[in-house]
Design an enzyme around this catalytic site. Structure first.
Site, mmCIF file in Angstrom:
data_model
loop_
_atom_site.group_PDB
_atom_site.id
_atom_site.type_symbol
_atom_site.label_atom_id
_atom_site.label_comp_id
_atom_site.label_asym_id
_atom_site.label_seq_id
_atom_site.Cartn_x
_atom_site.Cartn_y
_atom_site.Cartn_z
ATOM 1 N N CYS A 89 0.835 -1.206 0.000
ATOM 2 C CA CYS A 89 0.000 0.000 0.000
ATOM 3 C C CYS A 89 0.865 1.249 0.000
ATOM 4 C CB CYS A 89 -0.936 -0.004 1.213
ATOM 5 S SG CYS A 89 -2.060 1.411 1.247
ATOM 6 N N CYS A 145 -0.647 4.101 2.059
ATOM 7 C CA CYS A 145 -0.486 3.936 3.503
ATOM 8 C C CYS A 145 0.933 4.235 3.957
ATOM 9 C CB CYS A 145 -0.839 2.514 3.918
ATOM 10 S SG CYS A 145 -2.429 1.911 3.319
ATOM 11 N N ASP A 146 1.926 3.788 3.190
ATOM 12 C CA ASP A 146 3.293 3.738 3.695
ATOM 13 C C ASP A 146 4.298 4.574 2.919
ATOM 14 O OD1 ASP A 146 2.409 1.904 5.616
ATOM 15 O OD2 ASP A 146 2.702 0.213 4.256
#
Length: 383
Positions: free
Chosen positions: A193, A196-197
């Site tokens: 992701c 997300c990261d």
């Protein structure tokens, strides 16, 4: 957790789902009627029910709400249905907490300005849902029988339970290459992701595996943070749409590595490089400047037990009615990544879990399973 149901504080009025949108509610009721008239089996197929042979349901418990899966969607659905006094039971499945349990810091969920560890966030979700009476159980729903209500479910192939309504929140699993060190370093530089990261890799060099639109989108997104982004693809041309390819080709931070496959992820406590092979020449070499490894080869929705019952798209994601979580089966609702192939975020999953809970309560009230509650304002709403 204590065994009894929590006592409501004096002076705090019980939260109730707002039913103000009358047109929307009646629309769903009409959809429910239409689905009953058109039959409940997907594409006219009758799923295999052999797993139910010999299983005694005579003493099986009958629950108003059974929630399947415990990611953000499942726990949110549990919270809302529990606060509506529906006494939900939730089955945690093979991966309690979902994909967030494999992440480290979560920095894009509202309410946590300093971030929070993924497993800790799921623990908090669970604690809040159980505070209001959710019954959490280990176990996986392996088979369903949606021919008539109450629906029959089998837990771990053998334990029977009836359900008046079912909320499917089984999520989707990211596809990985299957390398031993890749699995070991998930959450330590290996991720599926970018949204997300990506911000954890400011000024670093990262690699993205994949050749479709998702890979192009994620690699382009990562250039906001990373100094350099490799796109590793096993072929010499991309499957991505032309416009997505052009955006990636025009980005000076992206370098394509063609006809190449990753055969190992290097590093002890974090990613310290990749070992790759050129599948045309057979030559292997190390990309020792890579500190982040992003998989963009797709997701697999965890919807196997519902095949043949619930309408799905070609990838296996559950189809729901517009602006709702209603499936083609009356009283069965879908939320989270099991029905979301677009956003796949914790906050959007939680939102659909809330929607599924509201839809389920309305459906139960309309069908006389539970009495509709008088509307009341929650002191926390709008505060």
């Amino acid at each position: 957790m204590s065994g009894g149901r929590p006592t409501r504080p004096v002076g705090i009025r019980r939260f109730h789902f707002c039913l103000a949108s009358g047109d929307s509610w009646h629309t769903h009721l009409q959809l429910d009627t239409d689905m009953r008239e058109n039959g409940t089996h997907t594409n006219g197929q009758h799923p295999d029910l052999s797993a139910f042979e010999g299983v005694d349901f005579s003493d099986a418990e009958n629950r108003d709400v059974v929630i399947i899966g415990t990611g953000p969607a499942g726990w949110t659905a549990a919270l809302y249905t529990a606060r509506a006094d529906l006494e939900p039971v939730i089955y945690m499945g093979p991966e309690p907490g979902g994909q967030l349990t494999t992440t480290t810091d979560v920095e894009n969920y509202p309410g946590f300005p300093d971030g929070i560890l993924g497993p800790e966030m799921m623990d908090r979700f669970q604690e809040q849902a159980e505070r209001f009476g959710t019954e959490s159980r280990y176990g996986t729903v392996t088979h369903v029988d949606f021919r008539e209500r109450p629906y029959r479910l089998l837990i771990d192939e053998e334990t029977p339970i009836y359900a008046q309504t079912v909320i499917v929140s089984t999520g989707a699993s990211a596809k990985y290459l299957g390398l031993e060190n890749e699995q070991r370093l998930i959450g330590k530089g290996v991720t599926a992701c970018a949204t997300c990261d990506g911000s954890f890799f400011r000024g670093e060099t990262v690699a993205v595996v994949g050749g479709g639109d998702s890979a192009m989108e994620e690699s382009t997104f990562l250039t906001k943070f990373a100094e350099k982004v490799y796109v590793i693809h096993r072929r010499d041309e991309l499957r991505a749409s032309k416009i997505m390819q052009e955006r990636a080709f025009e980005n000076d931070k992206i370098e394509f590595v063609w006809n190449t496959e990753v055969i190992d992820v290097l590093g002890d406590q974090s990613v310290e490089g990749l070992e790759v092979i050129n599948n045309e020449t057979g030559a292997t070499y190390t990309m020792d400047d890579v500190t982040g490894f992003f998989l963009a080869i797709g997701h697999t929705p965890n919807t196997g037990p519902f095949e043949g019952w619930l309408d799905m798209d070609e990838k296996g994601y559950i189809l729901t009615q517009p602006e709702s979580t209603y499936t083609n089966i009356p009283g069965v609702f879908a939320s989270g990544d099991a029905q979301d192939d677009e956003y796949r975020q914790a906050v959007t999953a939680a939102g659909t879990g809330c929607k599924a809970a509201i839809d389920a309560e309305r459906w139960l009230a309309e069908h006389g399973v539970v009495a509709p509650h008088a509307e009341a304002e929650d002191v926390a709403v709008g505060a």
